[in-house]
Design an enzyme around this catalytic site. Sequence first.
Site, PDB file in Angstrom:
ATOM      1  N   LYS A 253     -11.086  -0.076  13.740  1.00  0.00           N
ATOM      2  CA  LYS A 253      -9.805   0.364  14.304  1.00  0.00           C
ATOM      3  C   LYS A 253      -9.888   0.436  15.835  1.00  0.00           C
ATOM      4  O   LYS A 253      -8.925   0.138  16.527  1.00  0.00           O
ATOM      5  CB  LYS A 253      -9.402   1.721  13.725  1.00  0.00           C
TER       6      LYS A 253
ATOM      7  N   THR B 153      -2.243  11.435   6.096  1.00  0.00           N
ATOM      8  CA  THR B 153      -0.897  11.444   5.519  1.00  0.00           C
ATOM      9  C   THR B 153      -1.023  11.515   3.998  1.00  0.00           C
ATOM     10  O   THR B 153      -1.970  10.984   3.434  1.00  0.00           O
ATOM     11  CB  THR B 153      -0.150  10.168   5.942  1.00  0.00           C
TER      12      THR B 153
ATOM     13  N   TYR C 262      -4.233  -8.647  23.894  1.00  0.00           N
ATOM     14  CA  TYR C 262      -3.086  -9.556  23.709  1.00  0.00           C
ATOM     15  C   TYR C 262      -1.933  -9.172  24.628  1.00  0.00           C
ATOM     16  O   TYR C 262      -1.205 -10.035  25.123  1.00  0.00           O
ATOM     17  CB  TYR C 262      -2.631  -9.571  22.240  1.00  0.00           C
TER      18      TYR C 262
ATOM     19  N   ARG D 227      -8.200  10.131  -1.908  1.00  0.00           N
ATOM     20  CA  ARG D 227      -8.463  10.979  -0.744  1.00  0.00           C
ATOM     21  C   ARG D 227      -8.404  12.431  -1.224  1.00  0.00           C
ATOM     22  O   ARG D 227      -8.082  12.707  -2.370  1.00  0.00           O
ATOM     23  CB  ARG D 227      -7.402  10.731   0.333  1.00  0.00           C
TER      24      ARG D 227
ATOM     25  N   TYR E  35     -14.784   1.451   9.424  1.00  0.00           N
ATOM     26  CA  TYR E  35     -13.367   1.786   9.613  1.00  0.00           C
ATOM     27  C   TYR E  35     -13.104   2.232  11.055  1.00  0.00           C
ATOM     28  O   TYR E  35     -12.245   1.670  11.739  1.00  0.00           O
ATOM     29  CB  TYR E  35     -12.987   2.899   8.632  1.00  0.00           C
TER      30      TYR E  35
ATOM     31  N   GLY F 123       0.826  -1.211   0.000  1.00  0.00           N
ATOM     32  CA  GLY F 123       0.000   0.000   0.000  1.00  0.00           C
ATOM     33  C   GLY F 123       0.860   1.261   0.000  1.00  0.00           C
ATOM     34  O   GLY F 123       2.093   1.190  -0.050  1.00  0.00           O
ATOM     35  N   PHE F 124       0.175   2.388   0.061  1.00  0.00           N
ATOM     36  CA  PHE F 124       0.870   3.696   0.069  1.00  0.00           C
ATOM     37  C   PHE F 124       1.919   3.747   1.196  1.00  0.00           C
ATOM     38  O   PHE F 124       3.131   3.839   0.934  1.00  0.00           O
ATOM     39  CB  PHE F 124      -0.203   4.793   0.206  1.00  0.00           C
TER      40      PHE F 124
ATOM     41  N   ASN G 244      -2.843  -8.365  -0.116  1.00  0.00           N
ATOM     42  CA  ASN G 244      -3.762  -9.056  -1.039  1.00  0.00           C
ATOM     43  C   ASN G 244      -4.016  -8.206  -2.293  1.00  0.00           C
ATOM     44  O   ASN G 244      -4.822  -8.582  -3.137  1.00  0.00           O
ATOM     45  CB  ASN G 244      -5.092  -9.409  -0.350  1.00  0.00           C
TER      46      ASN G 244
HETATM   47  N1  UDP Z   1     -13.045  15.940   0.605  1.00  0.00           N
HETATM   48  C1  UDP Z   1     -13.536  16.842  -0.296  1.00  0.00           C
HETATM   49  N2  UDP Z   1     -13.520  16.501  -1.621  1.00  0.00           N
HETATM   50  C2  UDP Z   1     -13.036  15.310  -2.082  1.00  0.00           C
HETATM   51  C3  UDP Z   1     -12.511  14.402  -1.148  1.00  0.00           C
HETATM   52  C4  UDP Z   1     -12.545  14.744   0.196  1.00  0.00           C
HETATM   53  O1  UDP Z   1     -14.001  17.936   0.072  1.00  0.00           O
HETATM   54  O2  UDP Z   1     -13.052  15.099  -3.295  1.00  0.00           O
HETATM   55  C5  UDP Z   1     -13.060  16.277   2.042  1.00  0.00           C
HETATM   56  C6  UDP Z   1     -13.741  15.247   2.915  1.00  0.00           C
HETATM   57  O3  UDP Z   1     -15.119  15.498   3.012  1.00  0.00           O
HETATM   58  C7  UDP Z   1     -13.026  15.433   4.239  1.00  0.00           C
HETATM   59  C8  UDP Z   1     -11.622  15.885   3.839  1.00  0.00           C
HETATM   60  O4  UDP Z   1     -11.737  16.331   2.497  1.00  0.00           O
HETATM   61  O5  UDP Z   1     -13.650  16.447   4.982  1.00  0.00           O
HETATM   62  C9  UDP Z   1     -10.575  14.787   3.911  1.00  0.00           C
HETATM   63  O6  UDP Z   1     -11.044  13.699   3.188  1.00  0.00           O
HETATM   64  P1  UDP Z   1     -10.182  12.406   2.901  1.00  0.00           P
HETATM   65  O7  UDP Z   1     -10.949  11.591   1.910  1.00  0.00           O
HETATM   66  O8  UDP Z   1      -8.819  12.781   2.506  1.00  0.00           O
HETATM   67  O9  UDP Z   1     -10.090  11.594   4.242  1.00  0.00           O
HETATM   68  P2  UDP Z   1     -10.684  11.694   5.730  1.00  0.00           P
HETATM   69  O10 UDP Z   1      -9.827  12.644   6.456  1.00  0.00           O
HETATM   70  O11 UDP Z   1     -12.121  12.171   5.679  1.00  0.00           O
HETATM   71  O12 UDP Z   1     -10.580  10.314   6.209  1.00  0.00           O
END
Ligand code: UDP
Length: 335
Positions: free
Chosen positions: A172, A198, A182, A211, A168, A33-34, A55
């Site tokens: 977590k 990140t 554990y 994201r 999620y 992954g990233f 996977n």
């Molecule tokens: N966000 C947005 N436009 C996008 C994707 C995300 O405005 O196209 C907003 C989202 O609603 C959140 C923030 O950006 O408030 C960060 O979103 P991200 O998907 O990076 O992850 P999160 O921090 O929510 O897990």
Amino acid sequence: MVYKLGTDIDLIMSNLEGISFHDQKVLVTGGAGFLGSWICEVLLYQGAEVICLDNLASGLKENISHLIGSDKFQFIKHDISEAISFDENIDIVIHMASRASPLEFEHYPIEILKANTIGLMVSLEIARAHGSRMVYTSTSEIYGNPQEVPTPESCYGYVNSIGPRSCYDEAKRCGEAFVTAYSAQYGLDSRIARLFNTYGPRMRADGIYGRAIPRFIDQALSGTEITVYGDGSQTRSFCYVTDQIEGILRFASMDAARGYVVNIGNDLEISILALAKKVLDITKSDSEIMYQPMPSDDPIRRRPDITRAKELLRWEPKVDLNEGLFKTIEWFKGA
Ligand code: UDP
């Protein structure tokens, strides 16, 4: 400027000076992954032997293909929710396997729950069998909409257990409870890193994997509209990948960090609208901002209190948001 990933690896290596994983065998779940792929690569440079398990659900083989062939690197395509054991000794297990993008929560909630509960238990059993150190990468999402901002580790969080992000957030939280159990029951050497947003090279921008930062960069570079959810006043605090990897590996390396939970992130808070404008500015893009409905349960503010990380790990973020965005944009241009 042409972005060179090797320069960032060198930067992490010099920031980790005095820390060594020489001759340690490290199992990294989610290693393609990233973040997992950065961890695998830096560990190899640190002299570790790395077993990368993935996977390839959201990880990419191309993130680690250049490592395959090294006699210290082994890639195993495997879903960590299925049992697996190892004959060879393992010194450290780093459990990173999980989808992490909010759009994936909608499509793969059960996989996400499994990776952080059943999958984590498989990892914990491996650690138990080998007497390995266990590092679990948890998340700021366990705080949900936190009662305190900046949020310290002592905050219990405010999470909707049946909302769209619950697969999620609650997975977590349950994962943290598994690690705690554990340690209590078997005396496992464990530690929990709560990672805050990140970003950086190797982050996916495509489809449900994107994201905010990679999506905004992709939209700005392709001249399409920047999709800001709500009015963009919600905040996040973004940590550049080199800082995050340094923090995780410091935490993984230190005997004194046993049993701790630590926030690892950058404490500079920015609104999503300001972030979108920053990306437009750096890319010199003409893309328009298009406002879209705010997803439900999207946290309003997120900013870590990183006092513990500073004191315990002797770590603090060093890469400024403009510099990190600039590097990430250059990487996207070349990708
Ligand atoms: N966000 C947005 N436009 C996008 C994707 C995300 O405005 O196209 C907003 C989202 O609603 C959140 C923030 O950006 O408030 C960060 O979103 P991200 O998907 O990076 O992850 P999160 O921090 O929510 O897990």
